[in-house]
Design an enzyme around this catalytic site. Structure first.
Site, short mmCIF file in Angstrom:
data_model
loop_
_atom_site.label_atom_id
_atom_site.label_comp_id
_atom_site.label_asym_id
_atom_site.label_seq_id
_atom_site.Cartn_x
_atom_site.Cartn_y
_atom_site.Cartn_z
CD GLU A 203 58.21 16.91 -5.79
OE1 GLU A 203 57.69 17.08 -4.82
OE2 GLU A 203 58.28 17.63 -6.50
CE LYS A 240 43.38 25.75 -10.09
NZ LYS A 240 42.78 25.08 -8.98
NE ARG A 295 41.24 29.54 -1.50
CZ ARG A 295 41.66 29.12 -3.13
NH1 ARG A 295 40.29 29.09 -3.17
NH2 ARG A 295 42.61 28.63 -3.42
#
Lengths: 494, 172
Positions: A203, A240, A295
């Protein structure tokens, strides 16, 4: 349309997000039920709840992951809806289906949306067949010639991966097209050795990508809007730790383009409730769909700070069949918000989770500072759960002022008894590249040296040693004198 | 009295001097490594907030103590220091060589391959632990007999917890 009016919500989660959801429930006059494993009995979430139900399992995590635990707690308390928070059962389509069978409302999207967008491979092929931007990739491994042709078409830089792989093994980056054949050969060899299968795929390799995501809201009547983007590139261990909005350095055109794409993807799937569409943004401003989170996100507060919209309240209203009663143009973002995730972890040792007791747990406050917290002083942090303690969210009129406020908030955040990333977050926020908005997902390894803990002066070391020495009773109290032979070792009189 | 204090993986020898003649004035002398001793004073309230003074230097601090670990907030940073009794330290060092397997990180016991009394060879798997969704095999540090397995399968543990102890090596 069904005219459900939710009266009692059970929150199938733990920690800060439970307190966060309870706040919205309280504002709306809805009763909140909290389930808890005994390990969390002293948590603020349990104290804040209107009703609580103790749950158990083979492990603490298993207690919260048990669909039957949640359903029986709903039946016991008469809760008419479940908010899953994030993690645990939040993206479990079977759970959403089971609740529907029991006529309990799931505060989230339909099971079909979870099944489609929660599965990375299904979501990716959905986006591909609908023409949404994806990083160019070779679809299948159908012989060397076709593979090479396709790879040449995609062009460099190219990432070659073992099809059966994971964990970074068997991955090669090709930067010059003439290296392609050799790299494929090596990758096949490694793929065979590590995974017993020599299939590889390729990719487009995005160098120094940014992680940009868009908050979307869809109601049950086909309306989808976005609440702007979030910049989430500062990550360690693929997780994160700092998120902010607006994303620094994006042109208005690019920002609108990314947000519009997110809305189109959500519309195409018939998405209902709150969701997040994540993109990879390349340095040349090309962006690719990564995944959709069906969510509420950990980092939703930054969006709330700049838009003034309570996303949890919107989730509940949408779930009970209300239409979104404002339009895209009514959503206006003001100022800048940054979220700092406070983790119990050892920043000096590959961010490994840390455990211990919260002997001192001082959280900051003041203007423009929001703390979404799930712990209190005296609680023990074990390895049973994700080690996030709290989120500090700061708001100011612009990014430099928000960074300044964030550092100040961290100066007033004191956690003793467990290692945390407080000091590390301060160093991140103080880094010139971060302050210039030059972020990408490789930021932490790229600047590892700058971000290392600075050395101490001799004076500082002496003061720390002195404080430690005198704080220890065995050491400083004359009643605990050691025999003469040991005391005489420090013979300084000479 | 002397202790080793560890800070950021550096070891410092610190001595509170006895019989210096100043005790009756409520003052203590502290010697760090081989440097000249200085008067030292720690004044903290019940929440752990206060001031540390060492010679002419002083700073405000907030601190908390648990066992042998002292946590200090000072200079706008957070530190943890370990106070080690030199005698115990010497003992545990010998223990380390002779066969204490400690947890490299907090986690859960997934599998136990040995029971007390088993003879193990160096490198033989004794236990599998899970931390951070990673499996780690705890291997025997040397040949020997398993003296104690400290945990059961499914139990969780903190970093540095002793997992398996091998029997003391016989005198050669």
């Amino acid at each position: 349309m069904q005219d459900t009016i939710i009266k009692k919500v059970l929150i199938a989660n733990r920690g800060e997000i439970v307190c966060r959801i309870l706040r919205s429930l309280r504002n709306m006059g809805i009763s909140g039920v909290v389930v808890y494993h005994p390990i969390d009995a002293d948590s603020p979430a349990v104290q804040m709840a209107d009703e609580t139900v103790e749950i158990d399992g083979d492990t603490p995590v298993a207690a919260y992951l048990s669909v039957e635990n949640i359903i029986s707690a709903c039946q016991k308390t008469g809760a008419d809806a479940v908010h899953p928070g994030f993690g645990f059962l939040a993206e479990n389509a079977e759970f959403a289906k089971r609740l529907a069978e029991e006529e309990i409302l799931f505060i989230g999207p339909s099971p079909e949306s979870i099944e489609l967008m929660g599965d990375k491979i299904k979501a990716r092929s959905f986006c591909l067949s609908n023409g949404f931007p994806l990083a160019p990739a070779i679809s299948g491994d159908e012989g060397e010639e076709s593979f090479l042709d396709q790879a040449r078409q995609i062009g460099v830089p190219l990432l070659i991966k073992a099809a059966a792989g994971g964990g970074g093994k068997g991955m090669h980056i090709v930067r010059e097209i003439e290296d392609l054949e050799q790299a494929i050969g090596i990758a096949r060899g490694e793929a065979l050795r590590f995974f017993g299968n020599d299939a590889v795929y390729a990719e487009r390799y995005v160098e120094q990508p940014r992680h940009i995501e868009v908050q979307v809201l869809g109601d049950n009547y086909g309306k989808v809007i976005h609440l702007g983007e979030r910049e989430c590139s500062i990550q360690r261990r693929f997780q994160k730790i700092i998120e902010e909005t607006p994303a620094p350095g994006l042109s208005n055109e690019l920002r609108e383009n990314i947000c519009a794409t997110a809305v189109e993807i959500a519309e195409k799937t018939g998405y209902q409730n709150a969701g997040t569409v994540e993109f990879l943004l390349a340095p040349n401003d090309e962006f690719y769909f990564l995944e959709m989170n069906t969510r509420i996100q950990v980092e939703h507060p930054v969006t709330e700070m700049v838009t003034g919209i309570d996303i949890v309240e919107m989730q509940i209203r949408i779930a009970q069949g209300e239409a979104i009663n404002f339009s895209q143009t009514d959503v206006c973002s003001k100022g800048h918000a940054i979220e700092l995730r406070l983790y119990a972890e050892d920043s000096e040792n590959d961010f490994l989770p840390a455990t211990g007791t919260l002997l001192v747990y001082d959280m900051p406050g003041g203007e423009g500072v929001r703390v979404d917290n799930g712990f209190r002083e005296g609680m023990t942090i074990t390895s049973a759960f994700d080690p996030m303690l709290a989120k500090l969210i700061v708001y100011a009129q612009d990014r430099p002022k928000a960074i300044e406020r964030a550092i100040k908030a961290l100066d007033h955040t004191i956690v003793l008894g467990v290692s945390t990333n407080i000091d590390y977050l301060k160093r991140l926020l103080s880094h010139s590249a971060y302050q210039a908005g030059l972020v990408n997902t490789g930021f932490i390894p790229q600047y590892a040296n700058d971000l290392a803990s600075p050395s101490l002066s001799d004076k500082q070391i002496n003061l720390l040693l002195a404080a430690a020495a005198l704080s220890n009773r065995d050491f400083s109290d004359p009643a605990f004198k050691l025999p003469e032979i040991h005391a005489s070792i420090g013979n300084w009189r000479n | 009295m002397r202790r080793q204090i560890d800070l950021h993986n550096n070891h410092f020898e610190v001595t509170v001097l006895e019989k210096s003649g100043f005790e009756r004035f409520g003052k203590k002398l502290l010697q760090i490594e081989k440097n000249a001793p200085q008067f030292v004073d720690l004044a903290v309230n019940e929440t752990g907030e206060g001031t540390i003074q060492f010679g002419k230097q002083s700073t405000s601090i907030k601190m908390a103590v648990k066992g042998e670990t002292v946590f200090i907030h000072a200079f706008n940073r957070i530190f943890s220091l370990n106070i080690i009794d030199p005698i115990e330290h010497a003992a545990s060092k010998v223990g380390g060589r002779s066969g204490l397997s400690r947890a490299p990180m907090p986690g859960t016991v997934v599998d136990i391959n040995v029971v007390e009394g088993d003879q193990v060879k160096k490198g033989e798997p004794m236990m599998t632990i899970e931390s951070m969704k990673m499996l780690t095999v705890i291997k025997a540090p040397r040949d020997g007999e398993v003296a104690q397995v400290h945990l059961e399968s499914g139990q969780t543990f903190e970093k540095n917890r002793v997992l398996v102890t091998l029997a003391e090596e016989e005198e050669l």
